[in-house]
Design a protein around this motif. Sequence first.
Motif, PDB file in Angstrom:
ATOM      1  N   GLN A   1     -92.293  -4.198  65.198  1.00 57.69           N
ATOM      2  CA  GLN A   1     -91.197  -3.612  64.432  1.00 57.69           C
ATOM      3  C   GLN A   1     -90.078  -3.141  65.367  1.00 57.69           C
ATOM      4  O   GLN A   1     -88.892  -3.283  65.051  1.00 57.69           O
ATOM      5  CB  GLN A   1     -91.730  -2.434  63.608  1.00 57.69           C
TER       6      GLN A   1
ATOM      7  N   GLU B   1     -86.189   0.185  59.096  1.00 58.73           N
ATOM      8  CA  GLU B   1     -87.156   0.116  60.193  1.00 58.73           C
ATOM      9  C   GLU B   1     -86.840   1.095  61.311  1.00 58.73           C
ATOM     10  O   GLU B   1     -87.680   1.370  62.165  1.00 58.73           O
ATOM     11  CB  GLU B   1     -87.225  -1.305  60.752  1.00 58.73           C
TER      12      GLU B   1
ATOM     13  N   ALA C   1     -93.126   3.215  61.632  1.00 61.27           N
ATOM     14  CA  ALA C   1     -93.441   1.799  61.820  1.00 61.27           C
ATOM     15  C   ALA C   1     -94.855   1.486  61.348  1.00 61.27           C
ATOM     16  O   ALA C   1     -95.098   0.476  60.672  1.00 61.27           O
ATOM     17  CB  ALA C   1     -93.274   1.418  63.287  1.00 61.27           C
TER      18      ALA C   1
ATOM     19  N   ARG D   1     -92.626  -9.885  60.948  1.00 60.17           N
ATOM     20  CA  ARG D   1     -91.711  -9.352  61.969  1.00 60.17           C
ATOM     21  C   ARG D   1     -91.668 -10.265  63.189  1.00 60.17           C
ATOM     22  O   ARG D   1     -90.605 -10.470  63.779  1.00 60.17           O
ATOM     23  CB  ARG D   1     -92.152  -7.952  62.399  1.00 60.17           C
TER      24      ARG D   1
ATOM     25  N   GLN E   1     -95.056   1.337  57.680  1.00 55.51           N
ATOM     26  CA  GLN E   1     -94.348   0.207  57.089  1.00 55.51           C
ATOM     27  C   GLN E   1     -94.999  -1.143  57.377  1.00 55.51           C
ATOM     28  O   GLN E   1     -94.800  -2.082  56.613  1.00 55.51           O
ATOM     29  CB  GLN E   1     -92.914   0.157  57.619  1.00 55.51           C
ATOM     30  N   VAL E   2     -95.746  -1.247  58.472  1.00 54.27           N
ATOM     31  CA  VAL E   2     -96.132  -2.575  58.954  1.00 54.27           C
ATOM     32  C   VAL E   2     -97.633  -2.831  58.918  1.00 54.27           C
ATOM     33  O   VAL E   2     -98.062  -3.946  58.611  1.00 54.27           O
ATOM     34  CB  VAL E   2     -95.601  -2.804  60.393  1.00 54.27           C
TER      35      VAL E   2
END
Length: 813
Positions: free
Chosen positions: A173, A758, A201, A574, A204-205
Motif C-alpha cells: 500500500q 490510502e 493500511a 496493489r 484496508q489491505v
Amino acid sequence: MDLPLAGVRVLDLADGRCESTGRYLADLGAEVLRIEPPGGAASRRVGPFTEDGTSLSFAVHAINKRAAVVDLTTAAGRELLGALAATADILLHTARPDQQAALGLDPEGLLAAHPGLVVVSITDFGLTGPYRDWTGSSDVHVAIGGLLSRSGLPGLPPLLPPAFLADECAAAQAAWATLVAYANRLDTGRGDAVDFSLLEAVAQVLDPGYGISGSARAGATVRDLPRGRPDARHLYPIFPAADGWVRICLLAARQWRGMFRWLGEPAQFAEPKYDNIGVRFAAAGELYPLIGKLFAERTMETIVAESIGFGVPAAALLDAAATVAGEHVRARGTFVPVEVAPGVTVPVADGLVEIDGVRAGRRFGPPPLGECDPAVLVTTAAASRPGPERAGDLIGAAGAPRHPFAGLRVLDLGVIVVGAELGRLFADHGAEVIKVENRAFPDGSRQNRSGGQMSESFAWGHRNKSSLGLNLRDPRGQAIFLRLAASADVVLSNFKPGAMESLGLGYDELARVNPGIIVADSSAFGSTGPWSRRLGYGPLVRATAGLSELWRYPDLPDGFCDAITIYPDHVAARVSAVAVLALLLRRRRTGRGGTVSAAQIETIFYQMGAGLAEEYLRPGSVRAEGNDRRGDAPRGLFACAGDDEWCVVDVNAGGDGDTTFGRLADVVGEPRWRDDPRFATAAGRDAHRAEINAAVGRWTATHTPAQAARHLQEHGVPAGQMLRVHELPADPQLAARRLLVEQDQPQLPPPLLTLGGEAHYRGVADPLTGPAPLVAEHTRELAERLLGLTPAEVDALVAAGVLEAPSPALPVP
C-alpha cells in the motif's frame, strides 16, 4: 529491458517497517539508496539470521538497493541528507513522529528545502490523532484493525495471523501511495508530504471489514458477524486426504455440478436448488461428509488431478518447502539464488510482476554496510540530472488537491476481489473506469443472497465505475472492444491465462490499434507453467503456497483458520496497480505501452521471503506460531475483562525490549522483575515466558482492552485492543484519521461507510466515493459518447445480444 521506473531516484530510510516498499520500487527500476546510521540499520539485527549473524530479513528486503551511511544525529549528516535529497525524487522514512524534526526528516523542513520532493512518512498510526505517539507492531495493527476478532475458530481464543502479513501488506500500500504522489508531482511540479499509517493500511489491505469480499460470502459482509469467531470453514472446506489435506472451492453452479458428478450423482443432492451457494452451505452437514469419504483414501495428488477433470477448484495444503521445490515454481523460475552472506546463498522470489514478459526482479543482491560514499553520490547524481523532470525543477504555484488520474480511461474486465480492487484504485483518483461485463458470464462478486445485483461488498469494490454490457464472445462485441481500446489507456483483466488471446483481444491485437495501451493481467498461479490453467482462488493459492499451514492453531491438527480472510487479493491488486502506474510513468517519457502480469502465489512468496530463506537453511524452522510469539516476552494475546475481550502486548515492538520490559514491570505491579537476572535479556525472558505471561494475564484480566492498551502505551509499552468490525467507526484514532467515509449508493440505505484514502496527502485529493454501477447501467451513454452510435444503432445491437442495456426510461406523462 526498459524498467518502468528507470531514472527515478529514491532515498530509503525505512527501518524495520515497510522495507519491501523500497525494494518493490527498486525491482521496477528505481535507483534506491538505502541510508543507514553508523553501525547499520536496526533491521540488520532482526532475525531470522544466517549462522554468521546476517539478518535474512534485511537481506531479502535490500535486494536491488545500494547503501550508504549517514549520521542524522549530527549537523553534518543532516546537511549531507539535504544534499542527497536535492538529487532525489522520493524519500521514504519510518522515523517516529516525535523524532522526525531532530533527524531532519520532518515533512515541513524537507519540503521547504526541496519543494519537488515526495516525502513519505511511514509511521505506526500516522502523524495526527490520539494514538500518534503509540508504538505498534504487526500484531498490534491486526488487533486494532479488526482482523484479529475474526481470525480463529468458534469457542477458541482469536488467532494471530502469521506475523509477516501485516507489514508486508502495508508495504505494498505504501508503494502505491508513493507512486500516486509522484505521478501527481510530475503533473504539477509540486512535491508532497505523504502521511502514511501502518494501522490504516492493515485495516484496508489485509482483509478489510469494509472492503469487497470473496464470492463465497455472496454479498454478505463481516460487519454483523456474531460475537466470537465466525465458523467460516464451510466457505472453502478442507478435507483430510490419505497423505495430508485438500481444500476445495465450490462457488459457481458449474463447479457444484462437477462435484455432483464426482460424488456419483447422489440422489439427495439432485435437485436444481443446490446450484444456489446458500442452499449448499445450509446442507454442508450432509454434503461435506460425502466429500470427505470420497477424499479419505485418495492422495492429495490424486484428488487435485481428478478435480481438474471435473472442473472443481481444489488444492493440496502444502508446506513452504514443498511448494518452493515444486515443478510449477521451477518451470516459472519464481526463485533465484541470492548470496545473502559470504558463501551463503538462499532462494529469493524473483520480483512481484513480469513487465513486457520479463520478470522485474533481482539485478543485484543486498548491499554491504556503507557500500557507497554519500558525498560522491551527491556529486555524481547532481551531474547526471537529465532535465526538467528532476525534483525541484518544475515547481509551480500551490494549488488545490487534485485527482491525478483525471483524463485516464481504463477498460476493466476484472472480476471478484483482485479484479474489482485494481480498477477501483484508479477510479478513486479520477480515472474513467469502465467495467465491461455480461450477464451470461456474471462477475462472481455480484452474487448476492438477497437476489439483487447490489450489495455492500460489491459497492465497496466497484465504486466510481461505470458499467458497459458487452458480449465479448460475439465477433461484433470484440470489434466494439477494440474500438474502445483505441482511445483507452489501460486494459485490466484477471481471467484464466489465455482467455483474452482466445477472444482475439490479447496484447498484440490491442497494441495494433493503440501502441500506447497498457495491458495488465493477474491470475492465481501465473500465465505460464504447469499450474497456469488451474482454477484459482485466494484460498487455494494460500493452501498451495504453504500459508494455510502457518495460519492455524499449532496444537490442533485441523485447526486451520484462514477461511475468513481474503488475502492475498487486496494486496495483489496493489501490486498490479503499482506496476501499471509505473508503466504509465514510463509511457510519459517513451510513448510506449506494455504489459504487466502478476501471479497471486508469487505475491505470497515475495512476502514470505525471509521465512522461506530460513526454511531453506534450516528445514522445519518455519511453522505455525499461534498466539505466543517467541524471541522475547511478553509477546502475544492476553484476555481482558469481559466476554471474549482481548488485547495484544508486544514488548519487543519498539526495538528495545530490555527498556520496555522494565516499564511493563512497573505497570503490571511486578517491579521486582527489573532486578531479576532471569529477565535481563530477551533470551532470558523468552525462556521464562510462562511465568511472565501469567502475571501479565492477571493484570489485563482486570482491565478492558481499551484500558489495558491505553495504560500500557502511556508507559511506552506497545499494546493494542482487539476491535470488532462494527467498532472501527467509533475508535478515536480511526475516526480522527477518517479511515471510513460515506459512499453514495442509491440501492442501499444510507449511510454506507466505505474506506477512505490510502494515505493523507497535500497535493492529492481525497478519493472519490461515487456509486458502483448496476449491470450495464451506462451502456447507452457510453456507446453514444465513446463509439458515436445512435440510439437506434444501440437498440439494434442490444436486440442482437451484442450489447446489454437497461430498457429506455419511459417518457414522463
